[in-house]
Structure formats: structure tokens, C-alpha cells
Write a protein that holds these residues in place. Structure first.
Motif, mmCIF file in Angstrom:
data_model
loop_
_atom_site.group_PDB
_atom_site.id
_atom_site.type_symbol
_atom_site.label_atom_id
_atom_site.label_comp_id
_atom_site.label_asym_id
_atom_site.label_seq_id
_atom_site.Cartn_x
_atom_site.Cartn_y
_atom_site.Cartn_z
ATOM 1 N N VAL A 276 0.840 -1.185 0.000
ATOM 2 C CA VAL A 276 0.000 0.000 0.000
ATOM 3 C C VAL A 276 0.877 1.237 0.000
ATOM 4 O O VAL A 276 1.856 1.310 0.744
ATOM 5 C CB VAL A 276 -0.934 0.040 1.239
ATOM 6 C CG1 VAL A 276 -1.772 1.308 1.239
ATOM 7 C CG2 VAL A 276 -1.834 -1.179 1.281
ATOM 8 N N SER A 277 0.505 2.192 -0.832
ATOM 9 C CA SER A 277 1.138 3.510 -0.815
ATOM 10 C C SER A 277 0.037 4.537 -0.636
ATOM 11 O O SER A 277 -0.978 4.496 -1.329
ATOM 12 C CB SER A 277 1.902 3.768 -2.120
ATOM 13 O OG SER A 277 3.023 2.933 -2.211
ATOM 14 N N ARG A 278 0.247 5.434 0.320
ATOM 15 C CA ARG A 278 -0.746 6.478 0.618
ATOM 16 C C ARG A 278 -0.106 7.843 0.472
ATOM 17 O O ARG A 278 1.062 8.025 0.799
ATOM 18 C CB ARG A 278 -1.256 6.324 2.049
ATOM 19 C CG ARG A 278 -2.078 5.077 2.264
ATOM 20 C CD ARG A 278 -2.577 4.997 3.713
ATOM 21 N NE ARG A 278 -3.342 3.789 3.924
ATOM 22 C CZ ARG A 278 -2.824 2.644 4.357
ATOM 23 N NH1 ARG A 278 -1.527 2.565 4.661
ATOM 24 N NH2 ARG A 278 -3.595 1.582 4.515
ATOM 25 N N LEU B 235 2.181 6.794 -7.323
ATOM 26 C CA LEU B 235 1.510 7.772 -6.473
ATOM 27 C C LEU B 235 2.097 9.164 -6.710
ATOM 28 O O LEU B 235 1.367 10.137 -6.907
ATOM 29 C CB LEU B 235 1.636 7.376 -5.002
ATOM 30 C CG LEU B 235 1.055 8.348 -3.990
ATOM 31 C CD1 LEU B 235 -0.445 8.490 -4.163
ATOM 32 C CD2 LEU B 235 1.376 7.875 -2.580
ATOM 33 N N GLY C 216 -7.044 12.643 -0.565
ATOM 34 C CA GLY C 216 -6.241 11.538 -0.050
ATOM 35 C C GLY C 216 -6.245 10.427 -1.092
ATOM 36 O O GLY C 216 -7.267 10.166 -1.731
ATOM 37 N N GLU D 79 -4.900 6.348 -2.075
ATOM 38 C CA GLU D 79 -4.349 5.070 -1.629
ATOM 39 C C GLU D 79 -4.294 4.126 -2.821
ATOM 40 O O GLU D 79 -5.294 3.896 -3.485
ATOM 41 C CB GLU D 79 -5.223 4.467 -0.532
ATOM 42 C CG GLU D 79 -4.699 3.125 -0.048
ATOM 43 C CD GLU D 79 -5.559 2.524 1.028
ATOM 44 O OE1 GLU D 79 -5.535 3.041 2.156
ATOM 45 O OE2 GLU D 79 -6.268 1.546 0.722
ATOM 46 N N ARG E 31 -7.868 4.189 -4.648
ATOM 47 C CA ARG E 31 -8.915 4.862 -3.871
ATOM 48 C C ARG E 31 -8.589 6.337 -3.654
ATOM 49 O O ARG E 31 -7.440 6.683 -3.353
ATOM 50 C CB ARG E 31 -9.053 4.187 -2.509
ATOM 51 C CG ARG E 31 -9.564 2.770 -2.604
ATOM 52 C CD ARG E 31 -9.867 2.188 -1.232
ATOM 53 N NE ARG E 31 -10.410 0.859 -1.378
ATOM 54 C CZ ARG E 31 -9.789 -0.242 -0.971
ATOM 55 N NH1 ARG E 31 -8.623 -0.168 -0.370
ATOM 56 N NH2 ARG E 31 -10.351 -1.419 -1.148
ATOM 57 N N SER F 58 -13.133 5.341 -6.639
ATOM 58 C CA SER F 58 -12.230 4.190 -6.593
ATOM 59 C C SER F 58 -12.474 3.225 -7.745
ATOM 60 O O SER F 58 -13.536 3.252 -8.368
ATOM 61 C CB SER F 58 -12.397 3.426 -5.279
ATOM 62 O OG SER F 58 -13.672 2.812 -5.228
ATOM 63 N N ARG G 15 -1.194 12.329 -0.630
ATOM 64 C CA ARG G 15 -2.165 13.412 -0.658
ATOM 65 C C ARG G 15 -1.837 14.342 -1.804
ATOM 66 O O ARG G 15 -0.684 14.567 -2.120
ATOM 67 C CB ARG G 15 -2.093 14.171 0.657
ATOM 68 C CG ARG G 15 -3.123 15.223 0.807
ATOM 69 C CD ARG G 15 -3.059 15.906 2.173
ATOM 70 N NE ARG G 15 -4.206 16.746 2.365
ATOM 71 C CZ ARG G 15 -4.415 17.871 1.703
ATOM 72 N NH1 ARG G 15 -3.559 18.288 0.808
ATOM 73 N NH2 ARG G 15 -5.505 18.582 1.932
#
Length: 151
Positions: free
Chosen positions: A4-6, A138, A107, A109, A98, A81, A8
Motif C-alpha cells: 500500500v502507498s498512501r 503515487l 487523499g 491510496e 482509492r 475508486s 495526498r
């Protein structure tokens, strides 16, 4: 293992979605994607690149060091998403994309998980590379949505 990469973006969710959901354009801004082509759907019906993607859309995606994969969209929530899956012998890959509205931006994800008999081997072979790729993707998504070229 789930990668997972999150992150903003200061761009509005609709701006980020416009970039993210235009899968056909990914080779222009996603540094890990070499090519994307619409493919025939599960029933053999060709998908039309002029139509918006949605559940059932099929894409052939080529990535450096990962090769060609056939991705089928299984969930598509406009503006928020999408999820797609790819199968190789003994392994099912599920990738999620997402977005969520946040104060002053969006945000984001991006995630991928593997299941099946060969999942452990795939994780060992490409888990770190996949984490690096999702982070690059991302960063490129944020830069593109914000109108920058430093992705």
C-alpha cells in the motif's frame, strides 16, 4: 502481504479522478507503465477505447520488469475508486485505487495484494519492486493532477 502507498494531493478529487481513471493515458504519465491497450472482455466482446472504463473493462498493461498483465475491472465507483484483478497460474493479483476528499485536496491510496497457491513466491520475487512502483505511481499521479511535470 498487501503493498500500500498512501499520499495526498492539493488537487480536487475530481481532478485526481480525471487523471487516475483515464487508464488509456497511463503510459504518458505513469513511469512504470510502458503501454496500455484495451482488450476483449471476458465474454470475448472487444472493449471500445472511446468509452469510459467501468466494471468489465479489460486492459493489457505492460510494465518494465513485470511484463504484460491482463487486468479486468471488478469495481468502479466514479470519482472515488476502482479495483481490478489479474490472474497468472496459481496467483490472483488485486489492485485498488482509492480517493477520498480531504480538506484542501485529495487523499490517495494505491494497493495490491496477491492470493492463491503461488502468492508467497510472487510476494518474495516482486514485493519490494511493487512497493517501489506504487510509490512512483503515487508521486506521478499527484504531480500530474496538480499540473506539475516532476512526477
Amino acid at each position: 502481504m498487501i503493498v500500500v502507498s498512501r499520499g495526498r494531493s492539493t488537487a480536487a478529487p475530481e481532478q485526481v479522478w480525471a487523471v487516475l481513471s483515464d487508464v488509456d493515458a497511463w503510459p504518458r504519465w505513469v513511469p512504470t507503465v510502458t503501454s496500455v491497450a484495451r482488450a476483449s472482455g471476458p465474454d470475448g466482446t472487444p472493449t471500445n477505447p472511446a468509452t469510459a472504463p467501468g466494471v468489465g473493462s479489460v486492459f493489457e498493461v505492460v510494465q518494465s520488469r513485470l511484463g504484460r498483465a491482463r487486468w479486468v475491472v471488478t469495481e468502479w465507483e466514479v470519482g472515488r475508486s476502482f479495483t481490478w484483478v489479474s490472474w497468472r497460474p496459481g496467483v490472483r493479483s488485486t489492485a485498488t485505487h482509492r480517493l477520498r476528499a480531504e480538506q484542501g485536496g485529495t487523499g490517495i491510496e494505491l494497493g495490491i495484494s496477491w492470493s492463491g497457491q503461488g502468492a508467497r513466491v510472487v510476494r518474495a520475487l516482486v514485493g519490494r519492486l511493487t512497493q517501489r512502483y506504487t510509490e512512483l505511481e503515487l508521486g506521478a499521479l499527484v504531480a500530474t493532477a496538480e499540473g506539475r511535470s516532476d512526477g
